[in-house]
Design an enzyme around this catalytic site. Sequence first.
Site, PDB file in Angstrom:
ATOM      1  CD  GLN A   3      -2.139   1.576   2.894  1.00 59.89           C
ATOM      2  OE1 GLN A   3      -1.484   1.213   3.826  1.00 59.89           O
ATOM      3  NE2 GLN A   3      -3.369   1.773   3.245  1.00 59.89           N
ATOM      4  N   GLY A   4       1.015   1.954  -1.246  1.00 64.54           N
ATOM      5  CA  GLY A   4       1.959   2.948  -1.213  1.00 64.54           C
ATOM      6  C   GLY A   4       0.859   4.441  -0.999  1.00 64.54           C
ATOM      7  CD  GLU A  21     -10.309   0.660  11.221  1.00 65.67           C
ATOM      8  OE1 GLU A  21     -10.205   1.928  11.276  1.00 65.67           O
ATOM      9  OE2 GLU A  21      -9.109  -0.065  11.596  1.00 65.67           O
ATOM     10  CD  GLU A  27      -0.234  11.288  18.783  1.00 71.31           C
ATOM     11  OE1 GLU A  27      -0.044  10.691  17.905  1.00 71.31           O
ATOM     12  OE2 GLU A  27       0.340  11.344  19.848  1.00 71.31           O
TER      13      GLU A  27
HETATM   14  C1  LIG Z   1       6.023   0.129  10.509  1.00 73.38           C
HETATM   15  C2  LIG Z   1       5.283   0.877   9.771  1.00 73.38           C
HETATM   16  C3  LIG Z   1       4.615   0.533   8.544  1.00 73.38           C
HETATM   17  C4  LIG Z   1       3.944   1.404   7.878  1.00 73.38           C
HETATM   18  N1  LIG Z   1       3.413   0.866   6.698  1.00 73.38           N
HETATM   19  C5  LIG Z   1       2.825   1.810   5.864  1.00 73.38           C
HETATM   20  C6  LIG Z   1       2.598   1.320   4.399  1.00 73.38           C
HETATM   21  O1  LIG Z   1       2.442  -0.060   4.281  1.00 73.38           O
HETATM   22  N2  LIG Z   1       1.914   2.169   3.638  1.00 73.38           N
HETATM   23  C7  LIG Z   1       1.642   3.445   4.000  1.00 73.38           C
HETATM   24  O2  LIG Z   1       1.293   4.125   3.146  1.00 73.38           O
HETATM   25  N3  LIG Z   1       2.139   3.914   4.972  1.00 73.38           N
HETATM   26  C8  LIG Z   1       2.745   3.086   6.010  1.00 73.38           C
HETATM   27  N4  LIG Z   1       3.272   3.567   7.328  1.00 73.38           N
HETATM   28  C9  LIG Z   1       3.300   5.022   7.357  1.00 73.38           C
HETATM   29  C10 LIG Z   1       2.231   5.628   8.319  1.00 73.38           C
HETATM   30  O3  LIG Z   1       0.890   5.493   8.135  1.00 73.38           O
HETATM   31  C11 LIG Z   1       2.647   7.131   9.023  1.00 73.38           C
HETATM   32  O4  LIG Z   1       3.965   6.735   9.672  1.00 73.38           O
HETATM   33  C12 LIG Z   1       1.848   7.624   9.743  1.00 73.38           C
HETATM   34  O5  LIG Z   1       0.483   8.000   9.147  1.00 73.38           O
HETATM   35  C13 LIG Z   1       2.326   9.061  10.189  1.00 73.38           C
HETATM   36  O6  LIG Z   1       2.817   9.727   9.382  1.00 73.38           O
HETATM   37  P1  LIG Z   1       4.228  10.257   9.485  1.00 73.38           P
HETATM   38  O7  LIG Z   1       5.286   9.105   9.929  1.00 73.38           O
HETATM   39  O8  LIG Z   1       4.711  11.113   8.579  1.00 73.38           O
HETATM   40  O9  LIG Z   1       4.290  11.055  10.938  1.00 73.38           O
HETATM   41  P2  LIG Z   1       3.631  12.602  10.952  1.00 73.38           P
HETATM   42  O10 LIG Z   1       2.288  12.774  10.281  1.00 73.38           O
HETATM   43  O11 LIG Z   1       4.788  13.763  10.618  1.00 73.38           O
HETATM   44  O12 LIG Z   1       3.497  12.860  12.601  1.00 73.38           O
HETATM   45  C14 LIG Z   1       4.251  13.173  13.400  1.00 73.38           C
HETATM   46  C15 LIG Z   1       3.551  13.332  14.910  1.00 73.38           C
HETATM   47  O13 LIG Z   1       2.770  14.278  14.637  1.00 73.38           O
HETATM   48  C16 LIG Z   1       1.422  14.237  15.155  1.00 73.38           C
HETATM   49  N5  LIG Z   1       0.499  14.822  14.185  1.00 73.38           N
HETATM   50  C17 LIG Z   1       0.362  14.891  12.793  1.00 73.38           C
HETATM   51  N6  LIG Z   1      -0.671  15.478  12.460  1.00 73.38           N
HETATM   52  C18 LIG Z   1      -1.392  15.925  13.480  1.00 73.38           C
HETATM   53  C19 LIG Z   1      -2.800  16.615  13.663  1.00 73.38           C
HETATM   54  N7  LIG Z   1      -3.338  16.905  12.794  1.00 73.38           N
HETATM   55  N8  LIG Z   1      -2.987  16.485  15.008  1.00 73.38           N
HETATM   56  C20 LIG Z   1      -2.108  16.115  16.047  1.00 73.38           C
HETATM   57  N9  LIG Z   1      -1.189  15.363  15.793  1.00 73.38           N
HETATM   58  C21 LIG Z   1      -0.847  15.391  14.583  1.00 73.38           C
HETATM   59  C22 LIG Z   1       1.364  12.494  14.901  1.00 73.38           C
HETATM   60  O14 LIG Z   1       0.321  11.893  15.462  1.00 73.38           O
HETATM   61  C23 LIG Z   1       2.529  12.098  15.158  1.00 73.38           C
HETATM   62  O15 LIG Z   1       2.643  12.162  16.607  1.00 73.38           O
HETATM   63  C24 LIG Z   1       3.956   2.779   7.991  1.00 73.38           C
HETATM   64  C25 LIG Z   1       4.664   3.135   9.348  1.00 73.38           C
HETATM   65  C26 LIG Z   1       5.347   2.443   9.965  1.00 73.38           C
HETATM   66  C27 LIG Z   1       5.840   3.083  11.375  1.00 73.38           C
END
Ligand SMILES: Cc1cc2nc3c(=O)[nH]c(=O)nc-3n(C[C@H](O)[C@H](O)[C@H](O)COP(=O)(O)OP(=O)(O)OC[C@H]3O[C@@H](n4cnc5c(N)ncnc54)[C@H](O)[C@@H]3O)c2cc1C
Lengths: 413, 373
Positions: free
Chosen positions: A146-147, A267, A397
């Site tokens: 899933q990208g 889900e 969050e």
């Molecule tokens: C092991 C693993 C597997 C994953 N697999 C996939 C996958 O297969 N496909 C895919 O597409 N993605 C995948 N992800 C990505 C995952 O969905 C994202 O890491 C996640 O959505 C958070 O985005 P970010 O890492 O950019 O953090 P950010 O969005 O930068 O968030 C950083 C912090 O800020 C907080 N924050 C951001 N916006 C808000 C807001 N509006 N209100 C309050 N707090 C906020 C967040 O909660 C977090 O605490 C994976 C991640 C991990 C760790």
Amino acid sequence: MNWEETPDERDFRHEVRAFARERFPVGYGPDPEAEHSLEPEDVWGYDWPADRLSRDPARRAGARAWAAALAERGWIAPGWPVEYGGAGLSAMREFILREEMMRAGVPTVNGIGAMLLGPTLLEYGTEEQRAAHLPGIARGETTWAQGFSEPGAGSDLASLRTRAVCAGPGSGSYLVNGQKVWTSSAQYADWLFVLVRTDPEAPKHKGITFLLIDASSPGVAIRPVQDMRGATPFAEIFFDDVSVPVANRVGAENQGWYVAMAALGFERAGIGATVKFEQVLSRLVGCLRSEKEPGCPGRDTAVLRHEIAQRYIELRTQYNLARHTASQLEAVGIPGHEASVSQLFGAELHQRLARTGAKAFGPYAQLWQRDGAPMEAAFAHMRFDAVAATLLGGTTEIQRRVIATRGLKLPKS
Amino acid sequence: MVDLTPTEEQRHIQAAAADLLAARSREAGARAVRAEPAGYSAELWKEMTGLGWPGLALPEEYGGADGGFLELCLLFEELGRHQVPSPLLTTMACAALPIARHGSAAQRAQWLRAVAQGRTLSYVRAAPRGDWNATGSDVVAEPAGQGFRLHGTALFVPYAGTADALLVIARTGGPEELTALLVDNAPPGVRCERLDVVGNDPHYRVDFTAVTVPGERAVGAVGSGRTVAGTAAELGAAATCAEMAGGAQGVLDMTVGHARRREQFGRPIGSFQAVQHHCANMAVDVLGSRLGAYESIWRLSQGLPATMEVSLAKAWGSEAYQRVCALGHQVHGAIGFTYEHDLHFFHRHAVASALAFGDADHHIARVTRYLGL
Ligand SMILES: Cc1cc2nc3c(=O)[nH]c(=O)nc-3n(C[C@H](O)[C@H](O)[C@H](O)COP(=O)(O)OP(=O)(O)OC[C@H]3O[C@@H](n4cnc5c(N)ncnc54)[C@H](O)[C@@H]3O)c2cc1C
């Protein structure tokens, strides 16, 4: 309200149990070094998408034989209609199936393709897309990744920048350029489903399109990313002038956001995690009770016993939340915000449980090596696995925001 | 089929109870009855009796509706949600149902019929030093003629002031031999003095001075009081879990309503993420405690062993309800700290019900034993 299974449901449970016992291939053992899988349904040491491509012939053959055995019954995609290779199971039976597979210590197969893409295509795909992609997933022959996330777009997914333009007037394909990141198991995937921007001028949710991309297309480069444990559960993906047939678009152009939201709505019931937690906790109790077990110097203090009991209580609460989600799915057809409650609670419980377990072993809790460590260092590893629990699949969050605004109907900020 | 959603009939009971209590909470709720000598609205009790609430879980032959414990607990949940004090829980879970299970045919015929008609009972478990684990009792029943003579003092007896009779767990014989006795709550010799307590249910100190109790008032065999007490405590704890889940739901509803209406910085405070997170945390606790409560109640109503599930639900629910109240106060700001606002009635209820039938630590200790730790 009824917590009791019908005789039919119990029979089904026994059927799954017997099936796992009889059909799980002998040569397919867990990889003692594996740290890859962060899928809650997966059992420690198994990582089916990686195992099916393993260099070790026994593991590779085992992973494929297991997929074939499950596929015979439609149990790779248990909830799908039979015509696409599923088993047409109800939500509660699917729940029982996953629970029993976990209890038996056997891995699930094809998580993302079966659980996210399948339901999305069943809802939004064309008949051609379903016929082309679903049977391969249900047979365990093709795996998907899933990208969605990008370096600049995580929680704020709609700000994604990977773009796709129609290659030319009347052309039957898009040209995709950009980068994805954190794509789970992408390095093992045959196909990717990705969100791309098709209208940079439109408001950010309205210019996004959902595409299916063959991972072997020219211009696709997939690079595994190492995590804090030293494992590579995910990868980054670069798209350099990748040509994607228009026929691979799911839903209308610029309507991809809504398709993606539906995909995220499928889900998981969260059952896998519960069983996994229960198993490790009962091993911990066993370990503490048999002080004599070598290599297991558990610290059996009153405070620790209290804490373990608390974790056990939470675990049973989590089991109820997960069953409730399945029961709601069965009764109403869609999970309410209670599904987010279950996911959120399970993620945080994962972290609490890991800390409690590690406490039991005092200084031995720092052993990362599995050999000679108490409980093969299960809790040391779990502490680091659990770091991702509150991030992946949307951070806690964001889950709380979903519960507050969609569940409790609080105003959006 | 495993189905954790209420049935049509259960939804109906729930909705009817909610309608009645919402309509009556102004004159019969915790605030309104605070100054009432009985601690509850006698008028509403009459109405509830007319609707068959006390008889809901009693057999038809005694004037009941033959419903189950689960259905009865739906009423406790609504009483908690609307904070309407009532002797229903004490009467049913701690006395009538234990009598139904352990009493003689004559006792069942007399007392269950009386309860279905609106008589109230209370339950007296006077454990040494208030210890929930205690084996003995502070009330002693000496053999006297064909019966017993009762001495001793019990604290924290709910609704004792108005109860028609008391189910007393008294010491007979050695320090650990207990017997359950049904004692008329009438002088001479029985004195009830109301205690000033945090919660909304009136609690009493009950003194027994040379109270004569005929031998046929023993519920179950002489010496089997621990079993009767076990039933009362188990049903009482489970019923309290339903009441707490209802209370927690009430706090969540009230808090979400406030967060939608109250504006600061030019917008509803419910649109601030910190506030949303508080509410989401409350929702997690509310759903978790409701499912736990009903799992244990369902098991009890099926006659399945439920000791562990009751402890899980009580340990979890007691803490969850208090967390929900704390966050409710946080979101309400100073208005929630006022006497005028209803939130504190829930908070009082949370503190008191957490202590009823064993607090979280007591039940967690039972779970450690169950796990074999
Ligand atoms: C092991 C693993 C597997 C994953 N697999 C996939 C996958 O297969 N496909 C895919 O597409 N993605 C995948 N992800 C990505 C995952 O969905 C994202 O890491 C996640 O959505 C958070 O985005 P970010 O890492 O950019 O953090 P950010 O969005 O930068 O968030 C950083 C912090 O800020 C907080 N924050 C951001 N916006 C808000 C807001 N509006 N209100 C309050 N707090 C906020 C967040 O909660 C977090 O605490 C994976 C991640 C991990 C760790």
